[in-house]
Motif scaffolding. Structure first.
Motif, mmCIF file in Angstrom:
data_model
loop_
_atom_site.group_PDB
_atom_site.id
_atom_site.type_symbol
_atom_site.label_atom_id
_atom_site.label_comp_id
_atom_site.label_asym_id
_atom_site.label_seq_id
_atom_site.Cartn_x
_atom_site.Cartn_y
_atom_site.Cartn_z
ATOM 1 N N MET A 46 3.125 1.138 -0.722
ATOM 2 C CA MET A 46 2.690 0.965 -2.111
ATOM 3 C C MET A 46 2.901 2.236 -2.929
ATOM 4 S SD MET A 46 -0.940 -0.572 -3.422
ATOM 5 C CE MET A 46 -0.789 -1.988 -2.354
ATOM 6 N N ALA A 47 2.915 3.369 -2.232
ATOM 7 C CA ALA A 47 3.102 4.640 -2.938
ATOM 8 C C ALA A 47 4.481 4.741 -3.576
ATOM 9 C CB ALA A 47 2.884 5.806 -1.978
ATOM 10 N N ASP A 48 5.431 3.870 -3.139
ATOM 11 C CA ASP A 48 6.784 3.897 -3.703
ATOM 12 C C ASP A 48 6.907 3.074 -4.982
ATOM 13 O OD1 ASP A 48 7.535 5.416 -1.498
ATOM 14 O OD2 ASP A 48 7.962 3.621 -0.299
ATOM 15 N N ILE A 49 5.857 2.331 -5.336
ATOM 16 C CA ILE A 49 5.905 1.506 -6.544
ATOM 17 C C ILE A 49 6.010 2.412 -7.776
ATOM 18 C CG2 ILE A 49 4.591 -0.110 -7.988
ATOM 19 C CD1 ILE A 49 3.305 -1.178 -5.466
ATOM 20 N N PRO A 50 6.930 2.085 -8.721
ATOM 21 C CA PRO A 50 7.021 2.897 -9.944
ATOM 22 C C PRO A 50 5.682 2.933 -10.680
ATOM 23 C CG PRO A 50 8.896 1.403 -9.761
ATOM 24 C CD PRO A 50 7.957 1.024 -8.657
ATOM 25 N N GLY A 51 5.270 4.106 -11.067
ATOM 26 C CA GLY A 51 4.013 4.257 -11.787
ATOM 27 C C GLY A 51 2.849 4.626 -10.891
ATOM 28 N N PHE A 52 3.082 4.619 -9.557
ATOM 29 C CA PHE A 52 1.996 4.935 -8.634
ATOM 30 C C PHE A 52 1.638 6.412 -8.677
ATOM 31 C CE2 PHE A 52 -0.167 5.766 -4.677
ATOM 32 C CZ PHE A 52 -0.970 4.634 -4.517
ATOM 33 N N GLY A 53 2.623 7.229 -8.831
ATOM 34 C CA GLY A 53 2.312 8.657 -8.934
ATOM 35 C C GLY A 53 3.018 9.504 -7.899
ATOM 36 N N GLY A 54 3.636 8.859 -6.894
ATOM 37 C CA GLY A 54 4.449 9.598 -5.946
ATOM 38 C C GLY A 54 3.736 10.187 -4.761
ATOM 39 N N GLU A 55 2.385 10.196 -4.752
ATOM 40 C CA GLU A 55 1.676 10.778 -3.608
ATOM 41 C C GLU A 55 1.628 9.767 -2.462
ATOM 42 O OE1 GLU A 55 -2.402 11.476 -4.681
ATOM 43 O OE2 GLU A 55 -2.296 9.938 -6.198
ATOM 44 N N SER A 56 1.335 10.248 -1.255
ATOM 45 C CA SER A 56 1.247 9.340 -0.114
ATOM 46 C C SER A 56 0.047 8.425 -0.295
ATOM 47 C CB SER A 56 1.101 10.147 1.179
ATOM 48 O OG SER A 56 -0.197 10.683 1.282
ATOM 49 N N TYR A 57 0.139 7.236 0.312
ATOM 50 C CA TYR A 57 -0.926 6.263 0.071
ATOM 51 C C TYR A 57 -2.243 6.706 0.688
ATOM 52 C CZ TYR A 57 -3.312 1.887 -0.684
ATOM 53 O OH TYR A 57 -4.224 0.947 -1.100
ATOM 54 N N ILE A 58 -2.209 7.320 1.872
ATOM 55 C CA ILE A 58 -3.458 7.762 2.508
ATOM 56 C C ILE A 58 -4.124 8.852 1.666
ATOM 57 C CG2 ILE A 58 -2.405 9.529 3.973
ATOM 58 C CD1 ILE A 58 -5.284 7.136 4.914
ATOM 59 N N GLU A 59 -3.281 9.619 0.983
ATOM 60 C CA GLU A 59 -3.807 10.643 0.065
ATOM 61 C C GLU A 59 -4.591 9.978 -1.064
ATOM 62 O OE1 GLU A 59 -3.483 14.896 -0.705
ATOM 63 O OE2 GLU A 59 -2.086 13.851 0.594
ATOM 64 N N TYR A 60 -4.052 8.836 -1.521
ATOM 65 C CA TYR A 60 -4.693 8.095 -2.607
ATOM 66 C C TYR A 60 -5.926 7.343 -2.106
ATOM 67 C CZ TYR A 60 -5.206 4.817 -6.479
ATOM 68 O OH TYR A 60 -5.710 4.083 -7.521
ATOM 69 N N LEU A 61 -5.774 6.726 -0.914
ATOM 70 C CA LEU A 61 -6.830 5.852 -0.393
ATOM 71 C C LEU A 61 -8.031 6.617 0.164
ATOM 72 C CD1 LEU A 61 -7.541 2.856 0.361
ATOM 73 C CD2 LEU A 61 -6.507 3.330 2.606
ATOM 74 N N GLY A 62 -7.783 7.783 0.763
ATOM 75 C CA GLY A 62 -8.832 8.523 1.483
ATOM 76 C C GLY A 62 -10.135 8.684 0.716
ATOM 77 N N PRO A 63 -10.126 9.269 -0.494
ATOM 78 C CA PRO A 63 -11.382 9.444 -1.227
ATOM 79 C C PRO A 63 -12.087 8.114 -1.505
ATOM 80 C CG PRO A 63 -9.641 10.757 -2.209
ATOM 81 C CD PRO A 63 -8.980 9.878 -1.192
ATOM 82 N N GLY A 64 -11.292 7.064 -1.740
ATOM 83 C CA GLY A 64 -11.884 5.756 -2.006
ATOM 84 C C GLY A 64 -12.645 5.230 -0.808
ATOM 85 N N ILE A 65 -12.103 5.413 0.398
ATOM 86 C CA ILE A 65 -12.784 4.933 1.609
ATOM 87 C C ILE A 65 -14.067 5.741 1.840
ATOM 88 C CG2 ILE A 65 -12.613 4.672 4.103
ATOM 89 C CD1 ILE A 65 -10.923 2.654 2.748
ATOM 90 N N VAL A 66 -14.012 7.026 1.550
ATOM 91 C CA VAL A 66 -15.223 7.859 1.682
ATOM 92 C C VAL A 66 -16.332 7.292 0.784
ATOM 93 C CG1 VAL A 66 -16.223 10.135 1.260
ATOM 94 C CG2 VAL A 66 -13.954 9.943 2.285
ATOM 95 N N MET A 67 -15.974 6.981 -0.472
ATOM 96 C CA MET A 67 -16.962 6.427 -1.409
ATOM 97 C C MET A 67 -17.438 5.056 -0.953
ATOM 98 S SD MET A 67 -17.158 8.883 -3.414
ATOM 99 C CE MET A 67 -16.209 10.349 -3.783
ATOM 100 N N MET A 68 -16.496 4.236 -0.496
ATOM 101 C CA MET A 68 -16.854 2.883 -0.084
ATOM 102 C C MET A 68 -17.832 2.901 1.096
ATOM 103 S SD MET A 68 -14.493 -0.113 1.526
ATOM 104 C CE MET A 68 -14.725 0.626 3.147
#
Length: 257
Positions: A46-68
């Motif tokens: 999903m990190a390859d989708i245009p507009g995502f921001g270019g970072e790795s997905y685990i980089e994006y997901l990690g803080p969210g899982i901590v909050m969840m």
């Protein structure tokens, strides 16, 4: 001084009860770890989708899982008060000379300790899976504080609801009903710029999204404080309101004795 000793007594008692049920402890840790691993792997492209921001997905997901993880733990925190009610312990506490506020503060202290441990475990798992925390130790501390603030807010609301329904089944059903939309109608899995407008509008009032947005910023090298401060303020406001609500719930319950 008595308030302090009463609070400490409630805290130690709550901590003993929590760790006396290893299944609950394991489930509150294993479930978010599975979410982190499964979603991180399944949606890694999903990190390859245009507009995502270019970072790795685990980089994006990690803080969210901590909050969840802290949010879900908080959403089920009311089960403890229901167990105390069922065994008659809550009634005995309320007619004893113990400070009423110590009952709430001791429970909150126990929730804080367990949520800090849980958040740090999740951060460690995210790091093992490849997430980086460029904000360093300060960023990790801020991320943990935000996660605990969200968890405590949910925990107090859960305990408030528990004092009204007084049934574990009802509380568990309500917790699932509330947390599921909060998880999927947030920017936890995908940037809000890539979802329908109505989801983005809902996320503006979603406590999980407030925590995720603020948490992602504080672990960066240069946090955008115009994102961190408003979202953190909403969580503080939610915490204050929930504290007022639980006091009202305790008073209402006490009138039934």
């Amino acid at each position: 001084m008595k308030l302090l000793t009463d609070t400490l007594w409630i805290f130690v008692r709550s901590l003993k009860i929590y760790f006396r049920v290893p299944f609950i402890v394991l489930m509150t840790i294993i479930q978010p770890v599975l979410w982190m691993f499964l979603f991180g792997e399944v949606f890694s492209s999903m990190a390859d989708i245009p507009g995502f921001g270019g970072e790795s997905y685990i980089e994006y997901l990690g803080p969210g899982i901590v909050m969840m993880s802290t949010m879900i733990a908080g959403a089920h925190a009311g089960i403890g008060i229901i167990n105390d009610h069922r065994e008659g312990i809550l009634d005995r506490l309320l007619i004893s000379p113990i400070y009423r506020s110590a009952i709430a503060m001791g429970g909150l202290l126990q929730e804080t300790v367990t949520m800090v441990i849980q958040a740090l475990i999740m951060i460690g798992v995210a790091a093992l899976l490849g997430a980086t925390f460029s904000g360093g130790l300060i960023g990790i501390i801020q991320l943990t504080i935000i996660a605990v603030l969200l968890g405590l807010g949910m925990g107090i609301l859960s305990t408030t609801l528990a004092l009204f329904v007084l049934k574990e089944e009802s509380l568990t059903a309500a917790a699932s009903l509330i947390t599921m939309p909060l998880i999927f109608l947030s920017g936890m899995f995908i940037p809000l710029e890539l979802v329908p407008n109505w989801v983005e509008n809902f996320a503006a009032f979603n406590p999980l999204n407030w925590a995720v947005e603020a948490g992602r910023e504080v672990i960066t090298t240069k946090p955008d404080w115009s994102v961190v401060i408003p979202n953190s303020s909403y969580l503080v406001l939610m915490f204050i309101v929930s504290c007022a609500l639980i006091l009202l719930a305790f008073r209402k319950y006490q009138k039934t004795l």
